[in-house]
Design an enzyme around this catalytic site. Structure first.
Site, PDB file in Angstrom:
ATOM      1  N   HIS A  54      -3.841   8.494   1.081  1.00 30.44           N
ATOM      2  CA  HIS A  54      -4.236   9.676   0.291  1.00 30.44           C
ATOM      3  C   HIS A  54      -5.730   9.600  -0.048  1.00 30.44           C
ATOM      4  O   HIS A  54      -6.144   9.830  -1.185  1.00 30.44           O
ATOM      5  CB  HIS A  54      -3.404   9.798  -0.988  1.00 30.44           C
ATOM      6  CG  HIS A  54      -1.930   9.881  -0.732  1.00 30.44           C
ATOM      7  ND1 HIS A  54      -1.210  11.047  -0.832  1.00 30.44           N
ATOM      8  CD2 HIS A  54      -1.038   8.939  -0.345  1.00 30.44           C
ATOM      9  CE1 HIS A  54       0.057  10.813  -0.543  1.00 30.44           C
ATOM     10  NE2 HIS A  54       0.188   9.530  -0.231  1.00 30.44           N
ATOM     11  N   TYR A 324      -0.539  -0.428  -4.216  1.00 32.68           N
ATOM     12  CA  TYR A 324      -1.568   0.373  -4.885  1.00 32.68           C
ATOM     13  C   TYR A 324      -2.606  -0.554  -5.530  1.00 32.68           C
ATOM     14  O   TYR A 324      -3.800  -0.277  -5.522  1.00 32.68           O
ATOM     15  CB  TYR A 324      -0.963   1.280  -5.961  1.00 32.68           C
ATOM     16  CG  TYR A 324      -0.095   2.416  -5.439  1.00 32.68           C
ATOM     17  CD1 TYR A 324       0.479   2.367  -4.171  1.00 32.68           C
ATOM     18  CD2 TYR A 324       0.158   3.539  -6.206  1.00 32.68           C
ATOM     19  CE1 TYR A 324       1.285   3.389  -3.706  1.00 32.68           C
ATOM     20  CE2 TYR A 324       0.956   4.582  -5.740  1.00 32.68           C
ATOM     21  CZ  TYR A 324       1.521   4.496  -4.485  1.00 32.68           C
ATOM     22  OH  TYR A 324       2.314   5.511  -4.028  1.00 32.68           O
TER      23      TYR A 324
HETATM   24  C1  HEM Z   1       6.466   1.438   0.207  1.00 36.70           C
HETATM   25  C2  HEM Z   1       6.084   2.717   0.090  1.00 36.70           C
HETATM   26  C3  HEM Z   1       4.663   3.115  -0.213  1.00 36.70           C
HETATM   27  C4  HEM Z   1       3.488   2.437  -0.022  1.00 36.70           C
HETATM   28  C5  HEM Z   1       3.295   1.036   0.560  1.00 36.70           C
HETATM   29  C6  HEM Z   1       2.419   3.289  -0.488  1.00 36.70           C
HETATM   30  C7  HEM Z   1       1.068   2.949  -0.466  1.00 36.70           C
HETATM   31  C8  HEM Z   1       0.057   3.664  -1.062  1.00 36.70           C
HETATM   32  C9  HEM Z   1      -1.303   3.199  -1.258  1.00 36.70           C
HETATM   33  C10 HEM Z   1      -1.857   1.866  -0.768  1.00 36.70           C
HETATM   34  C11 HEM Z   1      -1.979   4.156  -1.917  1.00 36.70           C
HETATM   35  C12 HEM Z   1      -3.465   4.117  -2.378  1.00 36.70           C
HETATM   36  C13 HEM Z   1      -3.485   3.657  -3.828  1.00 36.70           C
HETATM   37  C14 HEM Z   1      -4.860   3.562  -4.467  1.00 36.70           C
HETATM   38  O1  HEM Z   1      -5.832   3.083  -3.849  1.00 36.70           O
HETATM   39  O2  HEM Z   1      -4.978   3.941  -5.669  1.00 36.70           O
HETATM   40  C15 HEM Z   1      -1.069   5.232  -2.145  1.00 36.70           C
HETATM   41  C16 HEM Z   1      -1.391   6.393  -2.797  1.00 36.70           C
HETATM   42  C17 HEM Z   1      -0.469   7.366  -3.082  1.00 36.70           C
HETATM   43  N1  HEM Z   1       0.891   7.337  -2.843  1.00 36.70           N
HETATM   44 FE1  HEM Z   1       1.922   5.924  -1.931  1.00 36.70          FE
HETATM   45  N2  HEM Z   1       2.934   4.461  -0.956  1.00 36.70           N
HETATM   46  C18 HEM Z   1       4.320   4.389  -0.810  1.00 36.70           C
HETATM   47  C19 HEM Z   1       5.241   5.340  -1.178  1.00 36.70           C
HETATM   48  C20 HEM Z   1       4.937   6.492  -1.829  1.00 36.70           C
HETATM   49  C21 HEM Z   1       5.891   7.454  -2.315  1.00 36.70           C
HETATM   50  C22 HEM Z   1       7.423   7.348  -2.206  1.00 36.70           C
HETATM   51  C23 HEM Z   1       5.186   8.460  -2.907  1.00 36.70           C
HETATM   52  C24 HEM Z   1       5.668   9.712  -3.584  1.00 36.70           C
HETATM   53  C25 HEM Z   1       6.582   9.734  -4.484  1.00 36.70           C
HETATM   54  C26 HEM Z   1       3.785   8.125  -2.806  1.00 36.70           C
HETATM   55  C27 HEM Z   1       2.746   8.889  -3.291  1.00 36.70           C
HETATM   56  C28 HEM Z   1       1.429   8.518  -3.301  1.00 36.70           C
HETATM   57  C29 HEM Z   1       0.362   9.352  -3.829  1.00 36.70           C
HETATM   58  C30 HEM Z   1       0.525  10.759  -4.417  1.00 36.70           C
HETATM   59  C31 HEM Z   1      -0.816   8.623  -3.707  1.00 36.70           C
HETATM   60  C32 HEM Z   1      -2.209   9.068  -4.110  1.00 36.70           C
HETATM   61  C33 HEM Z   1      -2.369   8.851  -5.586  1.00 36.70           C
HETATM   62  C34 HEM Z   1      -3.788   9.102  -5.972  1.00 36.70           C
HETATM   63  O3  HEM Z   1      -4.208  10.279  -5.953  1.00 36.70           O
HETATM   64  O4  HEM Z   1      -4.463   8.114  -6.269  1.00 36.70           O
HETATM   65  N3  HEM Z   1       3.666   6.934  -2.156  1.00 36.70           N
HETATM   66  N4  HEM Z   1       0.168   4.914  -1.606  1.00 36.70           N
END
Ligand code: HEM
Length: 336
Positions: A54, A324
């Protein structure tokens, strides 16, 4: 709390989550770590200083106006009648911070409400209502299958097909994907928690829930300004124009699980007959670029929960929290 102490707390929570995740997956049984997840997600072309997932997004600010209807289910201050301010981020999935808005298959809304250990609540929501898979190991496999082949730079359709064929739990996600029609605005999408959490009532009762931000204007609304299909920032420009005219409003709708629903499995939708409670409305009052706004340095860790809410045993939650934190550590170090 000072910004420094707060950042230290976030890192401490993230590190702990990493340990919990390692313990939960069984030391020596699973070789998937937060580092490996983020290595895979960022791919060979690292965009320094940006989120490893994202990566493209912008900041929003506003307030949650609680109806008080969720107060019998949760003692959290945010659900008592009244208002709680938030900083949020609207984003698209992917690792490229300049990707074209209209090409992304997933849109997202993340919120940081309230502050402090007892009252702070972070949630990151996506447009799909379910995940394709229900364990960190399978999600790693999914990301590996979708990653471009290093030799060609292209995705390998046979590999993707083989992954989905060997994972029948992906059915509900694939059905959603087939029926999903992207709207003309970030303001008219529905954003889902996907993972389930517990509400903890003042009387000690525990209720499993999922939630969604549902646009009050309905999902059929046209764009506030005509979308330019050649503008990589088309959706962002539309939202910035729209929010200058009036607040963008979502109902925050909680779905209450029945005892037969498995709250630890994010691949299975709960029946539409489950009761819902509108906890209140999210009013987005302003939007800014990441450079100007205050969302860039927030880690929207789904395990930052207020008193009155708790995590379920869904293993994806621990994996998310650990990944995250790892992404946060990398981007924070790079942008200093
Ligand atoms: C094992 C499953 C998942 C992994 C490994 C993962 C991994 C990541 C990582 C590495 C980031 C960047 C975080 C940062 O630098 O702050 C991220 C952001 C994000 N993830 Fe996931 N994610 C997973 C599942 C999900 C799920 C199920 C959702 C929704 C319910 C989701 C929604 C988001 C959103 C909306 C962001 C952006 C948040 C922002 O604006 O900072 N993710 N994810």
């Amino acid at each position: 709390m000072t910004a420094f102490r707060y950042a230290a707390l976030v890192l401490a929570v993230g590190s702990l989550a990493g340990v919990i995740y390692a313990a939960a997956s069984g030391a020596g049984q699973s070789s998937i770590t937060a580092q490996r997840f983020v290595n895979l997600q960022e791919g060979p072309q690292v965009h320094e200083g940006f989120r490893r997932a994202h990566a493209k997004g912008f900041c929003v600010v506003g307030e949650f106006q609680s109806s008080g209807k969720l107060a019998p289910y949760s003692s959290a201050r945010v659900f008592q009648p009244g208002q709680t301010g938030f900083v949020g981020r609207i984003s698209i999935a992917g690792t490229n911070p300049t990707a074209p808005d209209l090409r992304s298959p997933v849109r997202s809304l993340a919120l940081s409400l309230g502050r402090g250990d007892a009252d702070g609540w972070r949630t990151a929501m996506n447009t799909p209502p379910v995940m394709a898979v229900g364990t960190p190991e399978s999600f790693y496999e999914q990301l590996s299958a979708l990653a471009p082949d290093p030799a060609t730079g292209q995705r390998n359709p046979q590999r993707i097909q083989a992954f989905f064929a060997s994972h029948p739990e992906t059915q509900a996600f694939l059905a959603w994907q087939k029926s999903y029609v992207p709207t003309q605005s970030f303001a008219t999408e529905r954003y889902h928690s996907i993972n389930a959490f517990y509400l903890l009532a003042p009387n000690g009762q525990r209720q499993a829930v999922r939630w969604a931000a549902v646009p009050v204007a309905g999902t059929g609304l046209q764009a506030a300004t005509a979308l330019d299909p050649n503008d990589p920032d088309a959706l962002q420009a539309e939202f910035l124009a729209r929010v200058k005219q009036a607040p963008v409003v979502f109902d925050l709708v909680f779905t209450l699980a029945a005892p037969t629903d498995d709250e630890a499995n994010p691949t299975v939708p709960w029946p539409a007959s489950r009761p819902t409670v509108v906890a209140g409305q999210l009013l987005i009052r302003a939007a800014q670029s990441e450079a100007e706004g205050s969302c860039k340095d927030i880690n929207f860790d789904p395990l930052v929960l207020p008193t009155g809410m708790a995590a379920t045993a869904d293993p994806i939650l621990r994996a998310r929290s650990a990944a995250y934190a790892e992404s946060y550590r990398r981007r924070a170090r790079e942008s200093l």
